[in-house]
Motif scaffolding. Structure first.
Motif, PDB file in Angstrom:
ATOM      1  N   LEU A 345       0.837  -1.211   0.000  1.00 46.63           N
ATOM      2  CA  LEU A 345       0.000   0.000   0.000  1.00 46.63           C
ATOM      3  C   LEU A 345       0.870   1.258   0.000  1.00 46.63           C
ATOM      4  O   LEU A 345       0.585   2.228  -0.709  1.00 46.63           O
ATOM      5  CB  LEU A 345      -0.915  -0.018   1.231  1.00 46.63           C
ATOM      6  CG  LEU A 345      -1.794   1.202   1.440  1.00 46.63           C
ATOM      7  CD1 LEU A 345      -2.708   1.432   0.243  1.00 46.63           C
ATOM      8  CD2 LEU A 345      -2.624   1.062   2.716  1.00 46.63           C
ATOM      9  N   ALA A 346       1.939   1.229   0.786  1.00 49.90           N
ATOM     10  CA  ALA A 346       2.837   2.393   0.851  1.00 49.90           C
ATOM     11  C   ALA A 346       3.412   2.681  -0.530  1.00 49.90           C
ATOM     12  O   ALA A 346       3.491   3.835  -0.953  1.00 49.90           O
ATOM     13  CB  ALA A 346       3.962   2.127   1.852  1.00 49.90           C
ATOM     14  N   GLN A 347       3.810   1.628  -1.245  1.00 46.87           N
ATOM     15  CA  GLN A 347       4.392   1.835  -2.564  1.00 46.87           C
ATOM     16  C   GLN A 347       3.378   2.475  -3.503  1.00 46.87           C
ATOM     17  O   GLN A 347       3.718   3.386  -4.258  1.00 46.87           O
ATOM     18  CB  GLN A 347       4.884   0.490  -3.123  1.00 46.87           C
ATOM     19  CG  GLN A 347       5.734   0.615  -4.370  1.00 46.87           C
ATOM     20  CD  GLN A 347       7.028   1.379  -4.108  1.00 46.87           C
ATOM     21  OE1 GLN A 347       7.413   1.617  -2.978  1.00 46.87           O
ATOM     22  NE2 GLN A 347       7.661   1.812  -5.188  1.00 46.87           N
ATOM     23  N   GLU A 348       2.129   2.021  -3.445  1.00 42.43           N
ATOM     24  CA  GLU A 348       1.103   2.610  -4.307  1.00 42.43           C
ATOM     25  C   GLU A 348       0.885   4.084  -3.968  1.00 42.43           C
ATOM     26  O   GLU A 348       0.854   4.945  -4.844  1.00 42.43           O
ATOM     27  CB  GLU A 348      -0.219   1.849  -4.173  1.00 42.43           C
ATOM     28  CG  GLU A 348      -1.302   2.466  -5.063  1.00 42.43           C
ATOM     29  CD  GLU A 348      -2.659   1.778  -4.953  1.00 42.43           C
ATOM     30  OE1 GLU A 348      -2.734   0.724  -4.282  1.00 42.43           O
ATOM     31  OE2 GLU A 348      -3.627   2.306  -5.537  1.00 42.43           O
ATOM     32  N   LEU A 349       0.752   4.371  -2.668  1.00 48.75           N
ATOM     33  CA  LEU A 349       0.521   5.758  -2.259  1.00 48.75           C
ATOM     34  C   LEU A 349       1.683   6.653  -2.680  1.00 48.75           C
ATOM     35  O   LEU A 349       1.501   7.753  -3.200  1.00 48.75           O
ATOM     36  CB  LEU A 349       0.322   5.829  -0.745  1.00 48.75           C
ATOM     37  CG  LEU A 349      -1.004   5.276  -0.229  1.00 48.75           C
ATOM     38  CD1 LEU A 349      -0.980   5.193   1.297  1.00 48.75           C
ATOM     39  CD2 LEU A 349      -2.175   6.139  -0.690  1.00 48.75           C
ATOM     40  N   ARG A 350       2.903   6.159  -2.462  1.00 46.14           N
ATOM     41  CA  ARG A 350       4.075   6.985  -2.776  1.00 46.14           C
ATOM     42  C   ARG A 350       4.183   7.241  -4.278  1.00 46.14           C
ATOM     43  O   ARG A 350       4.522   8.344  -4.694  1.00 46.14           O
ATOM     44  CB  ARG A 350       5.335   6.284  -2.262  1.00 46.14           C
ATOM     45  CG  ARG A 350       5.432   6.333  -0.738  1.00 46.14           C
ATOM     46  CD  ARG A 350       6.414   5.325  -0.195  1.00 46.14           C
ATOM     47  NE  ARG A 350       6.578   5.469   1.257  1.00 46.14           N
ATOM     48  CZ  ARG A 350       7.195   4.580   2.019  1.00 46.14           C
ATOM     49  NH1 ARG A 350       7.710   3.480   1.492  1.00 46.14           N
ATOM     50  NH2 ARG A 350       7.308   4.777   3.320  1.00 46.14           N
ATOM     51  N   GLN A 351       3.892   6.211  -5.094  1.00 48.78           N
ATOM     52  CA  GLN A 351       3.988   6.420  -6.530  1.00 48.78           C
ATOM     53  C   GLN A 351       2.929   7.392  -7.016  1.00 48.78           C
ATOM     54  O   GLN A 351       3.093   7.994  -8.071  1.00 48.78           O
ATOM     55  CB  GLN A 351       3.878   5.082  -7.258  1.00 48.78           C
ATOM     56  CG  GLN A 351       5.133   4.246  -7.012  1.00 48.78           C
ATOM     57  CD  GLN A 351       5.345   3.165  -8.038  1.00 48.78           C
ATOM     58  OE1 GLN A 351       4.390   2.618  -8.557  1.00 48.78           O
ATOM     59  NE2 GLN A 351       6.596   2.857  -8.328  1.00 48.78           N
ATOM     60  N   ARG A 352       1.886   7.546  -6.236  1.00 49.22           N
ATOM     61  CA  ARG A 352       0.856   8.513  -6.622  1.00 49.22           C
ATOM     62  C   ARG A 352       1.042   9.841  -5.896  1.00 49.22           C
ATOM     63  O   ARG A 352       0.143  10.681  -5.868  1.00 49.22           O
ATOM     64  CB  ARG A 352      -0.526   7.918  -6.359  1.00 49.22           C
ATOM     65  CG  ARG A 352      -0.767   6.675  -7.234  1.00 49.22           C
ATOM     66  CD  ARG A 352      -2.058   6.009  -6.963  1.00 49.22           C
ATOM     67  NE  ARG A 352      -3.216   6.832  -7.344  1.00 49.22           N
ATOM     68  CZ  ARG A 352      -4.475   6.436  -7.235  1.00 49.22           C
ATOM     69  NH1 ARG A 352      -4.728   5.200  -6.778  1.00 49.22           N
ATOM     70  NH2 ARG A 352      -5.461   7.221  -7.571  1.00 49.22           N
ATOM     71  N   GLY A 353       2.227  10.030  -5.280  1.00 49.34           N
ATOM     72  CA  GLY A 353       2.567  11.350  -4.752  1.00 49.34           C
ATOM     73  C   GLY A 353       2.179  11.584  -3.312  1.00 49.34           C
ATOM     74  O   GLY A 353       2.248  12.722  -2.834  1.00 49.34           O
ATOM     75  N   CYS A 354       1.770  10.542  -2.625  1.00 50.59           N
ATOM     76  CA  CYS A 354       1.359  10.731  -1.240  1.00 50.59           C
ATOM     77  C   CYS A 354       2.449  10.193  -0.316  1.00 50.59           C
ATOM     78  O   CYS A 354       2.747   8.995  -0.331  1.00 50.59           O
ATOM     79  CB  CYS A 354       0.040   9.994  -1.001  1.00 50.59           C
ATOM     80  SG  CYS A 354      -0.456   9.951   0.729  1.00 50.59           S
TER      81      CYS A 354
END
Length: 429
Positions: A345-354
């Motif tokens: 989940l962290a990877q998804e959020l980070r790749q989307r700028g969060c």
RNA sequence: GUGGAUGUAGCUCAGUUUGGCAGAGCACCAGGUUGUGGCCCUGGCCGUCGCGGGUUCAAAUCCCGUCAUCCACCCCA
């Protein structure tokens, strides 16, 4: 604890958070403002052949005689860590030939001088500087002074002063030295020991002596400019006229002295009262440097970033605390399966700028919540066996304590909307 | 290169005058709540008292040396 093993070389410093964030902020402002004045960045090596500096700065200057880090390479050639930025830029420009005429370059980087460290003086320090190449023109000098004023204001600085003076042309120097000597000689006995030495070695230096007894003598001396040729005085007059036209709060200080040999005509210094004994925030002026057979004319300044940071912390005391990086979302896991899921989940959020943070160990829920609070997070996403099985997550607003259970994709959408890449950092000052 | 001050826990510092168990606050960890942060309470962890030598029954404390840091001169950004 070993006292030396973990310490950098004396006078050199590690720079880390939180202070490095302030440095980044100042550099961002500089990189925004420089192009407005037509300057582009130049990155020259930190190490140069020694003559690059000895010839540009002057063999007899203190920088060259006492302060340079000089070493020999394997072939026996003498190399020096740059003590300032101008000489290397001019060396570059000389290699460009006619293409360099009118070049406008800025640099940021470490400089090295082997002096005794004190407040505002490191052995490795950092300068931001500009060089505007071209024939002497008072308008160019004023433009560069205006750039500094603009830059320092963008840094939130308030209390600085701009002192301007003239160094005259090379041909004026004997007349200035002789004129000052004639005026000082009758009162030589009233001066301090340092100034009696300066009278012979570098008479200009008496003008900025800090001893009270010397200041009285100095105050009564005629201005340097009175000994200069008419063109040199006219150049200063034009600089003063243009400074006033731009409403720049500069004042002519006939006692201002600058040490390097390459200066001609306009010189200036910007000082800040919070800096201690080393109070020059930046210094600059017009120069003429000979490379090969050619003269290179230009005007520029260098600002000390360590000093700028000190001054900003004085004038904007809340800044440093206000620019802490935030991880607005903390992912909290109960159990190994949830932790693995949170890493995805962290990877998804980070790749989307969060920006988000998560505990990589297996600490208690309570400990993870405490860490989330300490990190300043606005949101906590909490998942355990129950949520994983349901494809859901608990989203807790840490500011008001409200917690709701949502489907995972709804949590992601909400977080991206609340913290996504369009969020802008607050403007300074 | 010269002068002054300072080195004690991760951080900020008491304790040094007049030698006598190594301290406080903050921070960190845990518990007070079987899966919930802040505030509070309880407990815990953290030390070559910069380093080396000397004096002493006994040294963070006194003496000598040394290293480091800070400030100032000088010079400069």
């Amino acid at each position: 604890m070993d006292t030396t093993l973990f310490q950098p070389i004396p006078g050199m410093a590690d720079l880390a958070a939180p202070e490095v964030l302030l440095w980044q902020r100042l550099e961002e402002q500089a990189r925004r403002i420089m192009p407005l004045y037509g300057f582009t960045e130049i990155r020259t090596p930190a190490l140069e052949y020694t003559p690059v500096f000895t010839r540009a700065l002057g063999e007899t200057t203190d920088v060259v005689q006492k302060e340079m880090y000089t070493l020999a390479d394997r072939g026996g050639r003498s190399l020096t860590l740059r003590p300032e930025g101008t000489a290397g830029v001019i060396r570059y420009a000389a290699g460009q030939g006619a293409a360099a005429d009118g070049a406008r370059l800025y640099y940021v980087g470490p400089m090295f001088r082997c002096e005794r460290p004190q407040a505002g003086r490191k052995r490795q320090f950092h300068q931001l500087g500009v060089e505007a190449l071209g024939e002497p023109n008072p308008a160019a000098d004023v433009e560069v002074i205006a750039l500094q004023q603009h830059l320092f204001q963008s840094w939130g600085l308030r209390d600085f002063t701009i002192d301007v003076n003239t160094r005259g042309l090379p041909d004026d120097r004997p007349a200035v030295a002789q004129g000052l000597a004639a005026a000082v000689r009758p009162q030589l006995d009233a001066l301090c020991a340092d100034c009696r030495r300066r009278f012979d070695t570098n008479i200009l230096r008496l003008l900025d002596c800090k001893q009270e007894s010397c200041r009285q003598v100095i105050a009564a001396l005629p201005d340097m400019a009175t000994f200069m040729s008419a063109p040199a005085r006219a150049y200063l007059d034009e600089v003063v006229r243009l400074l006033a036209q731009l409403h720049l709060p500069a004042r002519v200080n006939p006692r201002l002295v600058r040490g390097l040999d390459y200066y001609i005509h306009t010189v200036w210094e910007i000082r800040h009262p919070a800096l201690g004994a080393q109070d020059a925030l930046s210094g600059g002026g017009r120069y003429r440097i000979t490379q090969g057979e050619k003269n290179f004319d230009g005007v520029g300044f260098a600002a000390g970033l360590e000093r700028a940071v000190m001054a900003v912390q004085h004038d904007q005391p809340g800044w440093l605390a206000a620019i802490q990086p935030d991880a607005p979302v903390s992912l909290v896991a109960l159990g190994a399966a949830a932790r693995d899921a949170n890493l995805q989940l962290a990877q998804e959020l980070r790749q989307r700028g969060c920006a988000c943070g998560l505990d990589l160990g297996d600490r208690s829920l309570k400990a993870q919540m405490r860490a989330a609070n300490r990190a300043g997070s606005a949101w906590a996403v909490i998942r355990g066996e129950r949520e994983l099985a349901a494809g859901a997550a608990a989203l807790k607003d840490l500011r008001d304590g409200q917690q709701t259970e949502l489907k995972l994709e709804d949590v992601v959408a909400k977080l991206i909307a609340a913290t996504g890449p369009t969020r802008v950092a607050p403007a300074p000052g």
